[in-house]
Design a protein around this motif. Structure first.
Motif, short mmCIF file in Angstrom:
data_model
loop_
_atom_site.label_atom_id
_atom_site.label_comp_id
_atom_site.label_asym_id
_atom_site.label_seq_id
_atom_site.Cartn_x
_atom_site.Cartn_y
_atom_site.Cartn_z
N ALA A 122 0.82 -1.21 0.00
CA ALA A 122 0.00 0.00 0.00
C ALA A 122 0.86 1.26 0.00
N GLY A 123 0.24 2.37 -0.35
CA GLY A 123 0.90 3.66 -0.24
C GLY A 123 1.32 4.29 -1.54
N ALA A 124 1.28 3.53 -2.62
CA ALA A 124 1.67 4.07 -3.93
C ALA A 124 1.00 3.25 -5.02
N LYS A 125 0.93 3.84 -6.20
CA LYS A 125 0.28 3.16 -7.33
C LYS A 125 0.93 3.60 -8.62
N ILE A 126 1.17 2.64 -9.51
CA ILE A 126 1.66 2.98 -10.84
C ILE A 126 0.47 3.46 -11.66
N THR A 127 0.49 4.72 -12.03
CA THR A 127 -0.66 5.31 -12.72
C THR A 127 -0.42 5.56 -14.20
N HIS A 128 0.83 5.81 -14.58
CA HIS A 128 1.16 6.14 -15.97
C HIS A 128 2.43 5.41 -16.38
N ALA A 129 2.57 5.18 -17.68
CA ALA A 129 3.75 4.48 -18.19
C ALA A 129 4.11 4.98 -19.57
N ILE A 130 5.41 5.04 -19.84
CA ILE A 130 5.90 5.27 -21.20
C ILE A 130 6.17 3.90 -21.81
N PRO A 131 5.42 3.49 -22.82
CA PRO A 131 5.53 2.13 -23.37
C PRO A 131 6.67 2.01 -24.38
N THR A 132 7.87 1.85 -23.87
CA THR A 132 9.05 1.79 -24.73
C THR A 132 9.70 0.41 -24.66
N TYR A 133 10.42 0.07 -25.72
CA TYR A 133 11.16 -1.20 -25.75
C TYR A 133 12.33 -1.06 -26.72
N SER A 134 13.25 -2.04 -26.69
CA SER A 134 14.44 -2.00 -27.55
C SER A 134 14.24 -2.93 -28.74
N LYS A 135 14.25 -2.38 -29.94
CA LYS A 135 13.98 -3.18 -31.14
C LYS A 135 15.07 -4.20 -31.42
N ASP A 136 16.31 -3.91 -30.99
CA ASP A 136 17.42 -4.81 -31.29
C ASP A 136 17.68 -5.84 -30.19
N LEU A 137 16.80 -5.90 -29.19
CA LEU A 137 16.96 -6.84 -28.09
C LEU A 137 15.75 -7.76 -28.05
N PRO A 138 15.91 -9.03 -28.48
CA PRO A 138 14.75 -9.93 -28.59
C PRO A 138 13.92 -10.05 -27.32
N ILE A 139 14.58 -10.14 -26.14
CA ILE A 139 13.80 -10.30 -24.91
C ILE A 139 12.97 -9.05 -24.60
N SER A 140 13.33 -7.93 -25.18
CA SER A 140 12.56 -6.70 -25.03
C SER A 140 11.46 -6.63 -26.09
N ARG A 141 11.86 -6.79 -27.33
CA ARG A 141 10.93 -6.66 -28.47
C ARG A 141 9.80 -7.70 -28.40
N GLU A 142 10.14 -8.93 -28.05
CA GLU A 142 9.15 -10.00 -28.09
C GLU A 142 8.21 -10.00 -26.89
N ARG A 143 8.66 -9.47 -25.77
CA ARG A 143 7.82 -9.48 -24.57
C ARG A 143 6.93 -8.24 -24.44
N PHE A 144 7.31 -7.19 -25.14
CA PHE A 144 6.59 -5.92 -24.98
C PHE A 144 5.08 -6.01 -25.21
N PRO A 145 4.60 -6.61 -26.30
CA PRO A 145 3.14 -6.59 -26.54
C PRO A 145 2.34 -7.20 -25.40
#
Length: 290
Positions: free
Chosen positions: A30-53
């Motif tokens: 309790a005490g905090a909440k994630i309210t907003h996000a910048i939806p970014t990922y690395s195109k040249d890093l498979p573990i980033s690109r493939e997991r993002f969606p």
């Protein structure tokens, strides 16, 4: 407290959001909440690109986090920031974009990718009076904390997965978890280090200035079995983090929220800097072997 999350390309984005946003979740913080996000990922890093969606869908649809396009928009609506991209190569760049707002920033592991970057990050945080924290979740395992408070422990054998990423070589990506466990219990003053390489793992022998010593067994393939066998004169302590009732992620998020509230990190940034230096020492020794 409103938290902005940068990056939706790692399992941590789902785990952190669940612990903070879902009041019905086990070990809800309790005490905090994630309210907003910048939806970014690395195109040249498979573990980033493939997991993002998948993580984008979970965080925005299931937990109601609002996606925003740029840092200026994010920083006007949040009180603190988590830089949570899986790609450590972009952490310093993201930090440069948010540091001038002087709001507390947690940077997920690896904090940055070199000692030079670390020095620049620390200098920026001081210039802009921006509190910064970075840590692996494993140091906040209840058993690791208990071991750190046991002054009788003299040696240890640590084990866990250390899979590699070409873009984040050596122990920057996953090996940092084992190193943070070791540092939490034994400190950062490593006097001597030796590495032995085997087909299925790598073993690092460390001797500390105190005379205490450890072996780290980093296994090539991923699994979730982080643990240790710790020795004192009178007893042996077994750490099996994957069996603990309270997940170490919950311990981490509790500390992150407290850090956001107070501006004081439970992990001194100088210690994080020394961990980066240890990773570079390991990388250098590995190169000397080949």
């Amino acid at each position: 407290m409103k938290i902005g999350l940068i990056g939706l390309d790692t399992s941590h984005s789902e785990i952190f959001t669940k612990l903070l946003n879902d009041s019905q979740a086990s070990h809800y913080v309790a005490g905090a909440k994630i309210t907003h996000a910048i939806p970014t990922y690395s195109k040249d890093l498979p573990i980033s690109r493939e997991r993002f969606p998948n993580y984008y869908k979970i965080v925005t649809s299931k937990y109601g986090v609002i996606p925003v396009e740029d840092v200026e928009e994010l920083m006007t609506v949040v009180d603190a920031v988590i830089i949570g991209t899986v790609d450590g190569r972009n952490h310093l760049d993201w930090f440069k974009k948010v540091v001038s707002y002087s709001k507390p920033v947690f940077i997920d592991k690896p904090v940055v990718m070199s000692s030079n970057e670390m020095k620049e990050l620390i200098n920026l945080s001081k210039v802009h009076h921006t509190p910064v924290m970075s840590s692996s979740s494993l140091r906040f395992s209840e058993s690791v904390i208990a071991a750190a408070n046991n002054t009788e422990i003299e040696s240890g054998y640590f084990f866990g997965p250390t899979p590699r990423q070409q873009q984040m070589p050596g122990y920057f990506w996953y090996g940092i978890h084992l190193l943070e466990m070791v540092v939490t219990i034994f400190g950062t003053k490593v006097k001597h280090m030796k590495i032995e390489t085997y087909p299925d793992c790598e073993q690092i022998h460390m001797t500390f200035a105190s005379g205490k010593h450890v072996i780290i067994r980093g296994e090539n393939d991923w699994h979730n079995r982080f643990g240790a066998i710790l020795h004192s004169k009178e007893s042996v302590h077994s750490l099996r983090l994957w069996e603990e009732e309270k997940p170490y992620y919950a311990g981490l998020i509790e500390q992150v929220v407290h850090f956001f509230e107070t501006g004081v990190s439970p992990v001194p940034i100088e210690e994080t800097e020394q961990i980066i230096e240890l990773i570079e020492r390991i990388t250098s020794l590995c190169r000397e072997q080949f």
